[in-house]
Design a protein around this motif. Structure first.
Motif, PDB file in Angstrom:
ATOM      1  N   SER A  45     -13.567 -17.640 -23.988  1.00 30.60           N
ATOM      2  CA  SER A  45     -13.672 -16.260 -23.530  1.00 30.60           C
ATOM      3  C   SER A  45     -12.292 -15.700 -23.150  1.00 30.60           C
ATOM      4  O   SER A  45     -11.960 -14.562 -23.489  1.00 30.60           O
ATOM      5  CB  SER A  45     -14.615 -16.176 -22.329  1.00 30.60           C
ATOM      6  N   LYS A  48     -10.284 -15.024 -26.271  1.00 31.73           N
ATOM      7  CA  LYS A  48     -10.839 -13.824 -26.920  1.00 31.73           C
ATOM      8  C   LYS A  48     -10.286 -12.552 -26.280  1.00 31.73           C
ATOM      9  O   LYS A  48      -9.972 -11.576 -26.964  1.00 31.73           O
ATOM     10  CB  LYS A  48     -12.363 -13.852 -26.824  1.00 31.73           C
ATOM     11  N   HIS A  49     -10.142 -12.582 -24.954  1.00 32.97           N
ATOM     12  CA  HIS A  49      -9.630 -11.423 -24.226  1.00 32.97           C
ATOM     13  C   HIS A  49      -8.107 -11.410 -24.127  1.00 32.97           C
ATOM     14  O   HIS A  49      -7.525 -10.440 -23.618  1.00 32.97           O
ATOM     15  CB  HIS A  49     -10.229 -11.381 -22.814  1.00 32.97           C
ATOM     16  N   TRP A 111      -3.718 -13.046 -13.339  1.00 34.00           N
ATOM     17  CA  TRP A 111      -4.010 -13.145 -14.770  1.00 34.00           C
ATOM     18  C   TRP A 111      -2.852 -12.545 -15.539  1.00 34.00           C
ATOM     19  O   TRP A 111      -2.285 -11.529 -15.124  1.00 34.00           O
ATOM     20  CB  TRP A 111      -5.311 -12.403 -15.089  1.00 34.00           C
ATOM     21  N   ASN A 113      -1.335 -11.408 -19.548  1.00 33.13           N
ATOM     22  CA  ASN A 113      -1.593 -11.098 -20.944  1.00 33.13           C
ATOM     23  C   ASN A 113      -0.875 -12.179 -21.749  1.00 33.13           C
ATOM     24  O   ASN A 113       0.333 -12.388 -21.586  1.00 33.13           O
ATOM     25  CB  ASN A 113      -1.035  -9.710 -21.278  1.00 33.13           C
ATOM     26  N   LEU A 122      -7.787  -7.458 -15.423  1.00 36.53           N
ATOM     27  CA  LEU A 122      -8.807  -8.077 -16.261  1.00 36.53           C
ATOM     28  C   LEU A 122      -9.545  -7.016 -17.069  1.00 36.53           C
ATOM     29  O   LEU A 122      -9.742  -5.898 -16.587  1.00 36.53           O
ATOM     30  CB  LEU A 122      -9.821  -8.826 -15.393  1.00 36.53           C
ATOM     31  N   PRO A 123      -9.996  -7.376 -18.274  1.00 38.79           N
ATOM     32  CA  PRO A 123     -10.889  -6.472 -19.006  1.00 38.79           C
ATOM     33  C   PRO A 123     -12.146  -6.225 -18.168  1.00 38.79           C
ATOM     34  O   PRO A 123     -12.538  -7.062 -17.355  1.00 38.79           O
ATOM     35  CB  PRO A 123     -11.230  -7.258 -20.277  1.00 38.79           C
ATOM     36  N   ASP A 125     -15.384  -6.353 -18.572  1.00 37.03           N
ATOM     37  CA  ASP A 125     -16.501  -7.301 -18.513  1.00 37.03           C
ATOM     38  C   ASP A 125     -16.143  -8.525 -17.671  1.00 37.03           C
ATOM     39  O   ASP A 125     -16.969  -9.022 -16.910  1.00 37.03           O
ATOM     40  CB  ASP A 125     -16.995  -7.692 -19.903  1.00 37.03           C
ATOM     41  N   LEU A 126     -14.886  -8.996 -17.755  1.00 36.51           N
ATOM     42  CA  LEU A 126     -14.476 -10.131 -16.915  1.00 36.51           C
ATOM     43  C   LEU A 126     -14.330  -9.700 -15.451  1.00 36.51           C
ATOM     44  O   LEU A 126     -14.676 -10.454 -14.545  1.00 36.51           O
ATOM     45  CB  LEU A 126     -13.168 -10.736 -17.426  1.00 36.51           C
TER      46      LEU A 126
END
Length: 158
Positions: A45, A48-49, A111, A113, A122-123, A125-126
């Protein structure tokens, strides 16, 4: 609270015959990865992000020794998150099989990139998943200023 159980192996002890401080870090890392995997932050995951975790600091306090073949429980509680999901703070605690508190550690991180190698939010959804993490009783909303509280700054060699 998230908990993972371990047994102290030969490779985990130092010349004094007790759990080496590097082993504490390994047990905490293993516990964090388990926690993150179970909460939607698997390696797949994250890749992917295009994000990955980085640790700024780990502050460990030792209370009692641990020895070869002892059983340990390592816990994780989320003690801080930033509103944008960029920063996180986890608290780990170590207990022997009788529940005796052996050590505690505060871990502060963020976090990044994975392409730009810079801090990132964070995106969505996360971030939504992270907001559901169980929080410790002394949970704090983190800000960028919290990253500078130690007062430590890099000093290059001449």
């Amino acid at each position: 609270m998230y908990k993972k159980d371990f047994e102290i192996r030969w490779s985990d002890v130092d010349a004094n015959g007790h759990l080496a401080n590097s082993a504490y870090l390994n047990f905490m890392s293993h516990t964090r990865v388990g926690f993150l995997n179970e909460n939607g932050f698997s390696m797949k995951s994250l890749i992917k992000h295009g994000v990955g975790p980085v640790v700024f600091s780990e502050e460990i306090y030792y209370f009692k020794e641990s020895f070869l073949e002892q059983k340990l429980s390592v816990t994780l509680e989320v003690s801080g998150l930033s509103e944008d999901g960029m920063f996180f703070k986890f608290e780990h605690n170590f207990y022997n099989e009788n529940g005796k508190h052996l050590a505690t550690c505060d871990i502060f991180g963020a976090w990044i990139n994975l392409k730009t190698r810079s801090l990132t939010e964070l995106p969505e959804d996360l971030k939504a998943k992270m907001q559901t993490f169980p929080k410790s009783e002394h949970f704090k909303t983190l800000t960028k200023e919290d990253t500078r509280k130690s007062g430590k700054k890099p000093k290059n060699l001449s």
